[in-house]
Design a protein around this motif. Structure first.
Motif, PDB file in Angstrom:
ATOM      1  N   ALA A 267      35.416 -75.468   9.471  1.00  0.00           N
ATOM      2  CA  ALA A 267      35.031 -76.967   9.155  1.00  0.00           C
ATOM      3  C   ALA A 267      36.536 -77.457   8.179  1.00  0.00           C
ATOM      4  O   ALA A 267      36.231 -78.388   7.821  1.00  0.00           O
ATOM      5  CB  ALA A 267      33.767 -77.049   8.513  1.00  0.00           C
ATOM      6  N   SER A 268      37.426 -76.434   8.385  1.00  0.00           N
ATOM      7  CA  SER A 268      38.605 -77.075   7.496  1.00  0.00           C
ATOM      8  C   SER A 268      39.720 -76.240   8.140  1.00  0.00           C
ATOM      9  O   SER A 268      39.923 -75.486   9.072  1.00  0.00           O
ATOM     10  CB  SER A 268      38.655 -76.170   6.243  1.00  0.00           C
ATOM     11  N   PRO A 269      41.020 -77.074   7.736  1.00  0.00           N
ATOM     12  CA  PRO A 269      42.344 -76.602   8.406  1.00  0.00           C
ATOM     13  C   PRO A 269      42.596 -75.174   8.045  1.00  0.00           C
ATOM     14  O   PRO A 269      43.028 -74.256   8.846  1.00  0.00           O
ATOM     15  CB  PRO A 269      43.685 -77.518   7.798  1.00  0.00           C
ATOM     16  N   SER A 270      42.171 -74.792   6.853  1.00  0.00           N
ATOM     17  CA  SER A 270      42.654 -73.373   6.293  1.00  0.00           C
ATOM     18  C   SER A 270      41.902 -72.404   7.261  1.00  0.00           C
ATOM     19  O   SER A 270      42.454 -71.215   7.403  1.00  0.00           O
ATOM     20  CB  SER A 270      42.356 -73.140   4.890  1.00  0.00           C
ATOM     21  N   MET A 271      40.391 -72.709   7.580  1.00  0.00           N
ATOM     22  CA  MET A 271      39.808 -71.676   8.035  1.00  0.00           C
ATOM     23  C   MET A 271      40.220 -71.682   9.497  1.00  0.00           C
ATOM     24  O   MET A 271      40.036 -70.628  10.198  1.00  0.00           O
ATOM     25  CB  MET A 271      38.308 -72.122   8.147  1.00  0.00           C
ATOM     26  N   GLU A 272      40.529 -72.791  10.103  1.00  0.00           N
ATOM     27  CA  GLU A 272      41.310 -72.578  11.475  1.00  0.00           C
ATOM     28  C   GLU A 272      42.329 -71.761  11.490  1.00  0.00           C
ATOM     29  O   GLU A 272      42.523 -71.006  12.605  1.00  0.00           O
ATOM     30  CB  GLU A 272      41.516 -74.266  11.838  1.00  0.00           C
ATOM     31  N   GLN A 273      43.233 -71.830  10.541  1.00  0.00           N
ATOM     32  CA  GLN A 273      44.458 -71.044  10.575  1.00  0.00           C
ATOM     33  C   GLN A 273      44.027 -69.703  10.539  1.00  0.00           C
ATOM     34  O   GLN A 273      44.657 -68.760  11.193  1.00  0.00           O
ATOM     35  CB  GLN A 273      45.400 -71.388   9.450  1.00  0.00           C
ATOM     36  N   LEU A 274      43.065 -69.072   9.629  1.00  0.00           N
ATOM     37  CA  LEU A 274      42.869 -67.729   9.333  1.00  0.00           C
ATOM     38  C   LEU A 274      41.897 -67.320  10.763  1.00  0.00           C
ATOM     39  O   LEU A 274      42.331 -66.172  11.069  1.00  0.00           O
ATOM     40  CB  LEU A 274      41.897 -67.864   8.371  1.00  0.00           C
ATOM     41  N   THR A 275      41.132 -68.080  11.386  1.00  0.00           N
ATOM     42  CA  THR A 275      40.734 -67.558  12.492  1.00  0.00           C
ATOM     43  C   THR A 275      41.662 -67.446  13.750  1.00  0.00           C
ATOM     44  O   THR A 275      41.629 -66.365  14.365  1.00  0.00           O
ATOM     45  CB  THR A 275      39.461 -68.715  12.860  1.00  0.00           C
ATOM     46  N   MET A 276      42.578 -68.224  13.859  1.00  0.00           N
ATOM     47  CA  MET A 276      43.716 -68.073  14.811  1.00  0.00           C
ATOM     48  C   MET A 276      44.405 -66.634  14.417  1.00  0.00           C
ATOM     49  O   MET A 276      44.827 -66.054  15.677  1.00  0.00           O
ATOM     50  CB  MET A 276      44.643 -69.244  14.980  1.00  0.00           C
TER      51      MET A 276
END
Length: 226
Positions: A13-22
């Motif tokens: 639900a945040s850009p930071s979490m998207e980067q970590l998931t990728m």
């Protein structure tokens, strides 16, 4: 009831979490390729008995297994450095929240609105209807979406930790010190977290509940306190 999709991370639900998931998915792909390569090499060697003739006295093979891990580490390092930079990238916040940890509950202060502060306790199981057990609170931390948010955390007694997995956030709340988190919420919804530090006998009973709402709704909510 647990399902297979619960084996992975929470929906970001945040850009930071998207980067970590990728980054996690990319590193896992590299690890799987390396694992299969080593596995099939071991099978190939054991079947054809090429250890002495092909692997132990072959300069080209020695160069390959020295250079290949270097390239693999570079492939992993570049996106990880990018994700690390994005996590620590400072910006000018639109709103500042102060989260104060107590044994065992959280207090929230909205620094931009001096009269807006409250305590957040876990809801007793006997008071629940359809809410989530051990995660529901009597007062939620209400935040606007698509806004730059700064959260400052500290503690009034022992070391706690303010953590929300969906936002990739975790910071220790240390007595006498201030730790800062910068984040942005991309979608509306209700998100949960917990204290991630063993802070005492009721460590598991100080959850975090965040309600992410549009900015207009958030301003109306703020005005209801005045």
């Amino acid at each position: 009831m647990p399902t297979w999709h619960m084996l992975s991370f929470q929906d970001s639900a945040s850009p930071s979490m998207e980067q970590l998931t990728m980054l996690h998915d990319f590193v896992m792909a590299v690890l799987i390729m390396v694992t299969f390569l080593v596995f099939f090499n071991l099978i190939f060697i054991s079947i054809y008995n090429l250890t002495d003739r092909f692997l132990m006295h072959n300069q080209k093979i020695e160069i390959i297994w020295t250079v290949a891990p270097v390239f693999a580490l570079i492939l992993i390092a570049l996106p990880s450095l990018q994700a690390l930079y994005l996590l620590d990238d400072p910006f000018t916040p639109n709103i500042t929240i102060k989260a104060i940890a107590h044994q065992w509950y959280w207090s929230y202060e909205y620094s931009d609105f001096p009269e807006l502060f409250f305590d957040s306790y876990m809801m007793p199981t006997t008071h629940l209807t359809a809410q989530t057990r051990l995660l529901e609170t009597d007062n939620s931390l209400v935040l606007p979406v698509n806004s730059q948010i700064r959260l400052i955390t500290t503690s009034a007694d022992v070391i706690h930790a303010w953590a929300v997995p969906a936002f990739a956030l975790k910071a220790d709340a240390v007595p006498g010190r201030l730790n800062q988190l910068m984040f942005s919420i991309k979608r509306t919804g209700i998100f949960y977290g917990q204290c991630s530090e063993i802070c005492g006998s009721n460590h598991s009973f100080m959850p975090i509940k965040i309600e992410a709402i549009p900015m207009k709704t958030f301003l109306n909510w703020v005005m209801s306190y005045y």
